[in-house]
Design a protein around this motif. Structure first.
Motif, short mmCIF file in Angstrom:
data_model
loop_
_atom_site.label_atom_id
_atom_site.label_comp_id
_atom_site.label_asym_id
_atom_site.label_seq_id
_atom_site.Cartn_x
_atom_site.Cartn_y
_atom_site.Cartn_z
N THR A 38 0.93 -1.27 0.03
CA THR A 38 -0.12 0.00 0.10
C THR A 38 0.82 1.30 0.03
OG1 THR A 38 -0.12 -0.09 2.47
CG2 THR A 38 -1.95 -1.18 1.28
N GLN A 39 2.11 1.31 0.11
CA GLN A 39 2.88 2.43 0.09
C GLN A 39 3.52 2.43 -1.25
OE1 GLN A 39 3.51 4.40 3.18
NE2 GLN A 39 1.53 3.35 3.18
N GLN A 40 4.27 3.69 -1.28
CA GLN A 40 4.93 4.17 -2.53
C GLN A 40 5.89 3.38 -3.01
OE1 GLN A 40 6.22 8.17 -2.56
NE2 GLN A 40 6.70 8.33 -4.60
N TYR A 41 6.82 2.55 -2.19
CA TYR A 41 7.95 2.01 -2.68
C TYR A 41 7.76 0.70 -1.94
CZ TYR A 41 9.80 6.20 -4.19
OH TYR A 41 9.98 7.51 -4.78
N PRO A 42 6.80 -0.22 -2.07
CA PRO A 42 6.59 -1.59 -1.64
C PRO A 42 7.99 -2.48 -1.81
CG PRO A 42 5.05 -1.47 -3.61
CD PRO A 42 5.98 -0.13 -3.42
N GLY A 43 8.35 -3.11 -0.57
CA GLY A 43 9.57 -3.92 -0.66
C GLY A 43 10.53 -3.12 -0.07
N LEU A 44 10.75 -1.97 0.07
CA LEU A 44 11.90 -1.14 0.67
C LEU A 44 11.94 -1.30 1.96
CD1 LEU A 44 13.98 1.18 0.50
CD2 LEU A 44 12.16 2.79 1.08
N TYR A 45 13.07 -1.70 2.67
CA TYR A 45 13.04 -1.84 3.98
C TYR A 45 14.34 -1.35 4.45
CZ TYR A 45 17.24 -5.50 3.41
OH TYR A 45 18.36 -5.96 2.87
N LEU A 54 3.25 13.06 12.74
CA LEU A 54 3.46 12.01 11.68
C LEU A 54 2.76 12.11 10.39
CD1 LEU A 54 3.96 9.05 14.34
CD2 LEU A 54 5.51 10.02 12.86
N THR A 55 1.87 13.29 10.17
CA THR A 55 1.30 13.62 9.12
C THR A 55 2.11 13.19 7.81
OG1 THR A 55 0.26 15.17 10.10
CG2 THR A 55 -0.18 15.27 7.86
N GLY A 56 1.75 12.44 6.98
CA GLY A 56 2.49 12.06 5.82
C GLY A 56 3.50 11.03 5.90
N ALA A 57 3.32 10.46 7.21
CA ALA A 57 4.43 9.57 7.41
C ALA A 57 4.34 8.24 6.57
CB ALA A 57 4.26 8.91 9.13
N VAL A 58 5.52 7.54 6.38
CA VAL A 58 5.64 6.23 5.52
C VAL A 58 5.33 5.05 6.34
CG1 VAL A 58 7.01 4.93 4.15
CG2 VAL A 58 7.07 7.42 3.87
N ILE A 59 4.85 4.01 6.08
CA ILE A 59 4.32 3.04 6.98
C ILE A 59 5.13 1.69 6.55
CG2 ILE A 59 2.63 1.31 7.94
CD1 ILE A 59 2.01 4.06 8.50
N TYR A 60 6.01 1.20 7.62
CA TYR A 60 6.61 -0.09 7.33
C TYR A 60 6.05 -1.22 8.41
CZ TYR A 60 9.93 3.18 5.35
OH TYR A 60 10.42 4.12 4.76
N GLU A 61 6.18 -2.37 7.85
CA GLU A 61 5.77 -3.62 8.62
C GLU A 61 7.12 -4.46 9.45
OE1 GLU A 61 1.47 -4.77 6.78
OE2 GLU A 61 3.48 -5.66 5.74
N ARG A 62 6.84 -4.68 10.26
CA ARG A 62 8.05 -5.60 10.96
C ARG A 62 7.94 -6.90 10.16
NH1 ARG A 62 11.46 -5.49 15.39
NH2 ARG A 62 10.12 -4.07 16.51
N VAL A 63 9.32 -7.22 9.59
CA VAL A 63 9.30 -8.66 9.08
C VAL A 63 10.47 -9.32 9.75
CG1 VAL A 63 8.61 -7.74 6.74
CG2 VAL A 63 11.06 -7.65 7.34
N GLU A 64 11.38 -8.98 10.39
CA GLU A 64 12.21 -9.77 11.41
C GLU A 64 12.58 -9.19 12.71
OE1 GLU A 64 15.84 -10.30 9.17
OE2 GLU A 64 14.99 -11.08 7.56
#
Length: 105
Positions: free
Chosen positions: A14-21, A95-105
């Motif tokens: 759902t974010q602009q650069y999916p997969g960026l970590y 955090l207005t306009g913040a990018v969201i990341y999901e924990r993967v490890e």
């Protein structure tokens, strides 16, 4: 340092650069990777109790190095970061306009 930030956090579809970590390490360094464009970067970071984060990107595949300042928040398995270049910009107030990341490890 906020130990909750340690580990790997990836942008979902759902974010602009999916997969960026970002991978935040206990020694105060980070590495980042965006496979879709073969981009790698890294540097150092510091977190503060009031939700501020400072990052000094010392390596980037395309030479985009420099200091970034912002705010972050961790809510369960989600990391929200709102970063701007420290060169000529004020730290975001929220955090207005913040990018969201999901924990993967």
């Amino acid at each position: 340092m906020d130990e909750h930030i340690l580990g790997k956090w990836q942008q979902p579809e759902t974010q602009q650069y999916p997969g960026l970590y970002f991978d935040f390490h206990a020694d105060g360094t980070f590495s980042a990777n965006y496979d879709a464009m073969a981009i790698k970067s890294g540097g150092t970071y510091e977190t503060f109790d009031d939700g501020r984060i400072d990052m000094d990107q010392t390596f980037h595949t395309f030479g985009l190095v420099g200091k970034f300042i912002g705010r972050y928040e961790i809510d369960g398995s989600l990391l929200k970061m709102n970063l701007v270049s420290a060169d000529g910009h004020d730290r975001p107030e929220n955090l207005t306009g913040a990018v969201i990341y999901e924990r993967v490890e």
